[in-house]
Enzyme design. Sequence first.
Site, PDB file in Angstrom:
ATOM      1  N   GLU A 265      24.405  10.780  -9.796  1.00 16.18           N
ATOM      2  CA  GLU A 265      24.507  11.003  -8.350  1.00 16.18           C
ATOM      3  C   GLU A 265      25.975  11.118  -7.974  1.00 16.18           C
ATOM      4  OE1 GLU A 265      22.878   8.078  -5.730  1.00 16.18           O
ATOM      5  OE2 GLU A 265      20.957   7.949  -6.772  1.00 16.18           O
ATOM      6  N   GLU A 319      17.357  12.722   4.419  1.00 17.54           N
ATOM      7  CA  GLU A 319      16.124  11.929   4.372  1.00 17.54           C
ATOM      8  C   GLU A 319      16.114  10.951   5.552  1.00 17.54           C
ATOM      9  OE1 GLU A 319      15.204  10.603   0.166  1.00 17.54           O
ATOM     10  OE2 GLU A 319      17.159  11.568  -0.142  1.00 17.54           O
ATOM     11  N   LYS A 322      15.583   6.817   5.226  1.00 17.42           N
ATOM     12  CA  LYS A 322      16.394   5.960   4.364  1.00 17.42           C
ATOM     13  C   LYS A 322      17.017   4.843   5.191  1.00 17.42           C
ATOM     14  CE  LYS A 322      18.470   6.914   0.706  1.00 17.42           C
ATOM     15  NZ  LYS A 322      19.434   7.299  -0.347  1.00 17.42           N
ATOM     16  N   GLU A 328      23.623   7.269   5.098  1.00 15.12           N
ATOM     17  CA  GLU A 328      22.554   7.274   4.099  1.00 15.12           C
ATOM     18  C   GLU A 328      21.503   8.344   4.373  1.00 15.12           C
ATOM     19  OE1 GLU A 328      21.974   5.519   1.204  1.00 15.12           O
ATOM     20  OE2 GLU A 328      24.081   4.989   1.422  1.00 15.12           O
TER      21      GLU A 328
END
Length: 390
Positions: A265, A319, A322, A328
Site C-alpha cells: 500500500e 470508501e 472507513k 481515510e
Amino acid sequence: MATRSLSFFRVLLLFLTLSVRSNGQGVGINYGQIANNLPSPGRVAILLRSLNITRVKLYDADPNVLFSFSNSQVDFMIGLGNEFLQNMSTDPTKAQSWIQQRLQPHISKTRITSIVVGNEIFKTNDHVLISSLLPAMKAVYSALVSLGLEKQVTVTSAHSLDMLQTSYPPSSGSFKEEFIPYLQPLLDFHSQIKSPFLINAYPFFAYKDSPKEISLEYALFQPNQGMVDSNTNLHYDNMLFAQVDALYSAIKTLGHTDVEVRISETGWPSKGEENEIGASPENAALYNGNLLRLVQERKGTPAKPSVPIDVYVFALFNENLKPGPISERNYGLFYPDGKPVYNVGLQGYLPDIIYSSSATTIKILNVWRAVMGLAVAGMILDMGVRMKMR
C-alpha cells in the site's frame, strides 16, 4: 472533447507500457470495499480492463469479485483477515477449510497469485494475535502444499512501518526490540518459501506529523535537495525509497538479504482534517503521478538499484464507511460513480471515465480494443520487418 480523448489514449498507453514492461511486477491497485455506494464488481472489472491494470489486491476473498474477474488477465492478491489467525494457528484444518471454500472454487478461472495472511498485525500490539501470525501462515502454506498449489500461490503478510524502531538514516533501520522474537522466525519462513515481505508505506503520515522538518517536495517525488545517508553516502531524493531501504536494513540486522520488500500500500489523500497538512487533490495527483513514472522507469531504491520497486497504489475508490479521520475516506483515484478524483497519468492526468450508461461502457471498451489492436499490429509489423531483414 478531442483533448479528453487524447488524454485517455495517453494514459491508456501508459498502463499498457507498465503492464508489458513489468513482467507481472510494477504497479497494482488496492480494491477496498468499506463503502455502501461502490459500483458492482462487474463494472469494476470493465474499469480496470480499460486501464489495463492487471494486478489487484483485495482485503478478503470476496467471491463476487473473484467471479466477476473470471477468465480475465488480472492477477489477484487475496486477503485472509486478522480475525481468522488465532483459530488457524491452533487448528490447521481451519486453514485447509478456508482454502477449499475461498480459493479453490475460483482458481481455475481467476488468477490468484498470493494470499496475504493478516494486515498490520504488529500495529495492533496484541501479542496473542502477533504470536498467531506465523503459525497461521504456515498452516495456509501447508494447505496449499497439500493441494499442489504452493508454487502458484505465495503466502505473505502486510505490515506497517510502525514496526521500525529506527528509520533514519535508512542504513540504520532497525525493528522494535519487542517484535524481534516474532520477526526473526517470520523472516526465516519468508526466506524458506521465497515469498516477499509486504509493507504499507505512507510518506504522507511522516509529512503530516512533521511538516517543518520534512520537505513536501521530498514526500511527493518532486525536485529537491534530498538527503545523503552518512553511513553509505547514498543519496535519497524521496521519502518512499528511504522508507523501503530502512526496512531492508532492519531485515539485514536479522540476518537476511534474501527477502524482497514490496509495497502493498502507498498513496496520498485528496482531502483531510484541518490538521492533516498536505491532504489535497493537487498533492495526491503529484504523488501518484510521480510514483507511476518511477514504476514505468523501473527505478530501484538507492540501496537496491537493480530491483525495480513493486507497488500497489492505495486505493481504487474513495470508501465512505472507513472509520477514522477524513483522509481515510479520501485515498481513492476514483469516486464511486467512476469519475476520477483528480487527474494523474503520463503527464499527470487520468482520463475522465464515467460509467453512467451502457453506451459509454461500450465506447470505452471499443477504444481499449482499438489500442490493444494497434499494439498487437505494431508487434506483428515489427516481427515481419525483422524476418524480412534476415
